[in-house]
Design an enzyme around this catalytic site. Structure first.
Site, short mmCIF file in Angstrom:
data_model
loop_
_atom_site.label_atom_id
_atom_site.label_comp_id
_atom_site.label_asym_id
_atom_site.label_seq_id
_atom_site.Cartn_x
_atom_site.Cartn_y
_atom_site.Cartn_z
N CYS A 294 76.36 58.45 19.16
CA CYS A 294 75.01 58.43 19.33
C CYS A 294 74.33 58.90 18.08
CB CYS A 294 74.69 59.29 20.56
SG CYS A 294 72.97 59.32 20.62
N GLY A 295 73.63 57.80 17.68
CA GLY A 295 72.73 58.27 16.47
C GLY A 295 71.79 59.28 16.67
N HIS A 296 70.97 59.11 17.70
CA HIS A 296 70.10 60.04 17.98
C HIS A 296 70.68 61.55 18.10
CE1 HIS A 296 67.09 56.86 18.70
NE2 HIS A 296 67.81 56.32 19.68
N CYS A 297 71.76 61.69 18.42
CA CYS A 297 72.33 62.86 18.65
C CYS A 297 72.84 63.36 17.36
CB CYS A 297 73.71 62.94 19.63
SG CYS A 297 73.61 62.21 21.24
#
Length: 522
Positions: A89-92
């Site tokens: 996950c890029g947000h993570c």
């Protein structure tokens, strides 16, 4: 065939669940060496032995949690904020350094307050127990209670996480006992909220409870509380009241009286009234602007280096006073921090000065037929949008010359309806974002699907950049999202699938499977 369609869609869900692990990212496969041979069984058993231990291990001051040590972490730390994440996950990935920085600061400040993380894709038992459906999801566990964790509601940066946790770890409001301490407290901050409670001052009593809950949410504002008669008299109060003090005016602005408010409403009012009437969009104010939960924003885009454009702020401010709490008025400098949002509105710096209205719930944007910057014109335009008298301004790219000769047709806002709602065609559309890693992984599979059906007269495989093109009756909320529009009269949106991470190998099979299921469920 409705029943058949429903059964096929259930089959789709089950099939995607099967495809995920079976066609995962080949670069991340475990249990095989470089030559594809199975790693020794003894090594796998050793790894299992390590996982079973309830030992608490840290990475960058963050506890690494799994189903075997989760209970121990809850028992050892009275306040435990847990991030449920997915490695891909890029947000993570963007949150990780901020989360680690916050963890280090909180760890040094208190032994009872800690941050932990759970790989929700590997720890499925924990993910299911706590209903994790999106990444990252942050939950706060207090005093070992794992049945009612509190959803994190703060900013997604180190400072925001630290403030949010500190507000819950210590007293959320400072006790003010006399006029001297109250004056010093109020004058020391830009914005201060003070609760005046003659009866039920404690956090569990009366409507003061809403005050303390709001203090836990509005962490960027200092909270004080008092029951002293001399303070009621000094500030001209006779009943329990919550007052907000701003440095520009220390008179105090009442936002809640003796009738009482629930915590959610009080929190909303405090956030609204803590904002300036017109906000300047910047790195420092963006979290307050988006965190205020005001459903509509009116934006003035200008170049602050141009004196004539700066003068437009006066009438903009006059118009804002009519809509406080309903519409947030924001000035955006196209030559400064505001340049980062121009592409979202399909604009360039040369478009300034200009006005835009946006509905935050669906990102619908509205534009004047011709920009007029007087207070009356701005006020009338905002009211017309609120009354539903203005149609949204939809972004659209220019279609490429060969858009309909490719195996995968390239749609834009202007051409979407003529293709998707062609009654003679079955149209399968992928809505993507250029920056989305899942979309990039899926690109080759979608091209393969286009090649497979390019000679079928009644089948169209298409794609559209949903960040640069908008549709009036269709809102895309995740990427990639697939929509199927079956042939036939009375055209309307058919079935939808918003697919997540399947790995590079899984996309081709998943795309074909979804298409066949949608087609056969007609």
């Amino acid at each position: 065939m409705r029943g058949s369609g429903a059964r096929l869609l259930w089959l789709l869900v089950l099939s995607l669940a099967w495809l995920g692990p079976a066609w995962g990212d080949s670069e991340g496969l475990e249990g095989k060496d470089d030559d594809g041979e199975v790693v020794a069984e003894e090594e796998e058993e050793d790894e299992d032995d390590d996982v079973i231990s309830d030992e608490l291990v840290e990475e960058d001051s963050v506890l690494v949690l799994h189903e075997h040590n989760f209970a121990r972490a809850l028992s050892e730390f009275s306040l435990l904020l847990v991030e449920f994440y997915a490695p891909w996950c890029g947000h993570c990935q963007r949150l990780a350094p901020e989360f680690a920085q916050a963890a280090a600061r909180l760890r040094n400040g208190s032994e009872a307050v800690r941050l932990g993380k759970v790989d929700a894709t590997a720890q499925t038992a924990l993910s299911n127990e706590f209903g994790i459906h999106a990444y990252p999801t942050l939950k706060l566990f207090r005093d070992g209670n794992r049945t009612h964790p509190l959803a994190y509601s703060g900013r997604m940066d180190a400072e925001g996480i630290v403030r949010w946790m500190q507000r819950r770890a210590g007293p959320s409001a400072t006790l003010l006992q006399d006029t001297d301490t109250a004056a010093a407290f109020i004058n020391a901050q830009d914005i201060v909220v003070v609760g005046f409670f003659k009866v039920g001052q404690g956090p569990g009593r009366g409507w003061a409870r809403a005050f303390y809950e709001a203090a836990g949410e509005v962490v960027d504002v200092a909270f004080g509380v008092t029951k002293a008669d001399e303070l009621f008299e000094a500030y001209g109060l006779s009943v329990d009241t919550v007052c907000l003090f701003k440095k520009v005016s220390r008179a105090g602005e009442g936002v809640g009286g003796s009738m009482g408010l629930n915590a959610a409403e009080l929190t909303r009012l405090l956030r609204v009234h803590s904002l300036e009437l017109v906000m300047e969009f910047s790195n420092e104010t963006s979290s307050r602007i988006f965190g205020a939960n005001i459903p509509h924003h009116m934006l003035l885009f200008l170049n602050k280096t141009v004196e004539e454009q700066l003068a437009l702020r006066d009438d903009f401010r006059k118009a804002a006073s009519n809509f406080r709490g309903k519409v947030l008025f924001v000035v955006v400098d196209v030559d400064g921090y505001g340049a980062t949002v121009l592409s979202f509105f399909g604009m360039t710096p040369a478009d300034a000065p200009t006005l835009r209205f946006i509905k935050m719930e669906n990102n619908r944007k509205y534009q004047m037929a011709e920009d007029a910057f007087t207070a009356t014109a701005v006020r009338d335009f905002v009211q017309a949008v609120l009354d539903g008298k203005v149609k949204p301004h939809l972004l659209s790219q220019t279609p490429p010359e060969d858009w309909d000769t490719r195996p995968v047709k390239v749609l834009v806002g202007k051409t979407f309806e003529q293709v998707a709602f062609d009654e003679t065609k079955n149209v399968f559309v992928k809505f993507y974002a250029p920056w989305c890693s899942h979309c990039k992984e899926m690109a080759a599979a979608w091209e393969e699907l286009g090649e497979r059906y390019k000679d079928h007269e009644d089948i169209v495989i298409a794609e559209m950049d949903a960040t640069a093109n908008e549709l009036e009756n269709l809102t895309i909320r995740g990427y990639p999202t697939l929509h199927y529009f079956p042939a036939g009269p009375g055209r309307k949106v058919g079935y939808k699938a918003c697919v997540g991470h399947l790995g590079k190998g899984g996309w081709a099979w998943a795309s074909l499977l979804i298409f066949l299921l949608f087609r056969d469920s007609r």
